[in-house]
Design an enzyme around this catalytic site. Structure first.
Site, PDB file in Angstrom:
ATOM      1  N   ILE A   1      21.496  43.416  62.394  1.00 53.73           N
ATOM      2  CA  ILE A   1      21.059  43.797  63.886  1.00 53.73           C
ATOM      3  C   ILE A   1      20.669  42.569  64.492  1.00 53.73           C
ATOM      4  O   ILE A   1      19.919  41.634  63.799  1.00 53.73           O
ATOM      5  CB  ILE A   1      19.992  44.755  63.939  1.00 53.73           C
ATOM      6  CG1 ILE A   1      19.542  45.094  65.325  1.00 53.73           C
ATOM      7  CG2 ILE A   1      18.729  44.389  63.099  1.00 53.73           C
ATOM      8  CD1 ILE A   1      18.668  46.201  65.706  1.00 53.73           C
ATOM      9  N   SER A   2      21.274  42.092  65.520  1.00 54.38           N
ATOM     10  CA  SER A   2      21.176  40.778  66.159  1.00 54.38           C
ATOM     11  C   SER A   2      19.791  40.482  66.432  1.00 54.38           C
ATOM     12  O   SER A   2      18.931  41.386  66.834  1.00 54.38           O
ATOM     13  CB  SER A   2      22.192  40.472  67.412  1.00 54.38           C
ATOM     14  OG  SER A   2      23.552  40.616  66.822  1.00 54.38           O
ATOM     15  N   GLN A   3      19.683  39.009  66.430  1.00 50.86           N
ATOM     16  CA  GLN A   3      18.207  38.494  66.912  1.00 50.86           C
ATOM     17  C   GLN A   3      18.029  39.227  68.543  1.00 50.86           C
ATOM     18  O   GLN A   3      19.025  39.058  69.356  1.00 50.86           O
ATOM     19  CB  GLN A   3      18.227  37.053  66.944  1.00 50.86           C
ATOM     20  CG  GLN A   3      16.965  36.500  67.741  1.00 50.86           C
ATOM     21  CD  GLN A   3      17.174  34.835  67.617  1.00 50.86           C
ATOM     22  OE1 GLN A   3      18.263  34.318  67.489  1.00 50.86           O
ATOM     23  NE2 GLN A   3      16.107  34.252  68.413  1.00 50.86           N
ATOM     24  N   PRO A   4      16.789  39.828  68.971  1.00 53.47           N
ATOM     25  CA  PRO A   4      16.535  40.275  70.006  1.00 53.47           C
ATOM     26  C   PRO A   4      17.059  39.407  71.429  1.00 53.47           C
ATOM     27  O   PRO A   4      17.363  39.730  72.427  1.00 53.47           O
ATOM     28  CB  PRO A   4      15.201  40.589  70.136  1.00 53.47           C
ATOM     29  CG  PRO A   4      14.766  41.202  68.810  1.00 53.47           C
ATOM     30  CD  PRO A   4      15.525  40.080  68.053  1.00 53.47           C
TER      31      PRO A   4
ATOM     32  N   ARG B   1      13.146  49.302  69.093  1.00 48.62           N
ATOM     33  CA  ARG B   1      14.075  48.797  68.337  1.00 48.62           C
ATOM     34  C   ARG B   1      13.942  49.253  66.831  1.00 48.62           C
ATOM     35  O   ARG B   1      14.480  49.097  65.978  1.00 48.62           O
ATOM     36  CB  ARG B   1      13.888  47.229  68.318  1.00 48.62           C
ATOM     37  CG  ARG B   1      15.276  46.404  67.491  1.00 48.62           C
ATOM     38  CD  ARG B   1      14.871  44.942  67.841  1.00 48.62           C
ATOM     39  NE  ARG B   1      15.921  44.143  66.988  1.00 48.62           N
ATOM     40  CZ  ARG B   1      15.520  43.215  66.098  1.00 48.62           C
ATOM     41  NH1 ARG B   1      14.358  43.096  65.700  1.00 48.62           N
ATOM     42  NH2 ARG B   1      16.575  42.726  65.515  1.00 48.62           N
TER      43      ARG B   1
END
Length: 209
Positions: free
Chosen positions: A54-57, A28
């Protein structure tokens, strides 16, 4: 660190082994700004410029798991963003078409995904993702990574019979929900709301004058 992130997501309830393995294998840190690399493996969204994130994993993993990929699907992604979700889809599906409306993000994702990573099964376009990719339709799966007040009609039209769409639905400053829309072979649709989420709004190109 990617493997530790995948293990954490497994503890948080992600069960699809293919999704967890893809996250473990994909760094990431390559998809976040240099000054945020130290935070790349935290389970939270991060800014990537141009007012986007970038979205939360966990959310990335949850949405990917909800697609129900088995490896051969044709997938449309609306909102390439950092390219992280796109790269995961490329590992899990047959072929991926991804549209990004922000020119700077589109250029950055193209350089990373097609250049550095050499993903041969990914097609990228700069444009209005709410319009989909008509000439490549229909799609077995559609993943939307920005919130719309309702399912955009062009995307609904481009979902194949037997297909599934996962998207956040709701106004930008109000409650949003992650929704799954499934289209049976006979065309009948089933809708299920999964969990509350918070996404940036789906934006559109201005009309031509």
């Amino acid at each position: 660190m990617s493997r530790e992130l995948a293990e954490w997501l497994g503890h948080m309830g992600i069960r699809d082994r293919r999704v967890l393995d893809a996250i473990a294998e994909l760094d990431r840190a390559r998809f976040v700004p240099p000054h945020l690399v130290a935070e790349a493996y935290a389970d939270r969204p991060l800014p990537i410029g141009f007012g986007q994130t970038i979205s939360q994993p966990f959310v990335v993993a949850f949405m990917t798991e909800a697609l129900g990929l088995d490896g051969g699907e044709r997938v449309l992604e609306v909102g390439t963003g950092s390219g992280y979700q796109t790269a995961l889809l490329a590992r899990l599906a047959g072929e991926v078409w991804s549209v990004e409306i922000v020119p700077g993000l589109a250029a950055r994702a193209r350089a990373l995904l097609l250049g550095d990573l050499g993903l041969a099964n990914v097609h990228l376009r700069e444009g209005d993702g709410a319009l989909g990719w008509p000439e490549a339709a229909p799609f077995d799966r559609i993943l939307v990574t920005a919130a719309a007040p309702q399912v955009p009609p062009p995307l609904r039209a481009q979902l194949a019979p037997g297909g599934r769409m996962v998207l956040p639905v709701g106004e930008a400053e109000s409650e949003q929900v992650l929704r799954v829309l499934e289209r049976a072979a006979d065309g009948i649709e089933e809708i299920e709301d999964l969990l509350p989420v918070r996404f940036v709004p789906l934006t559109h190109l201005p009309p031509a004058v």
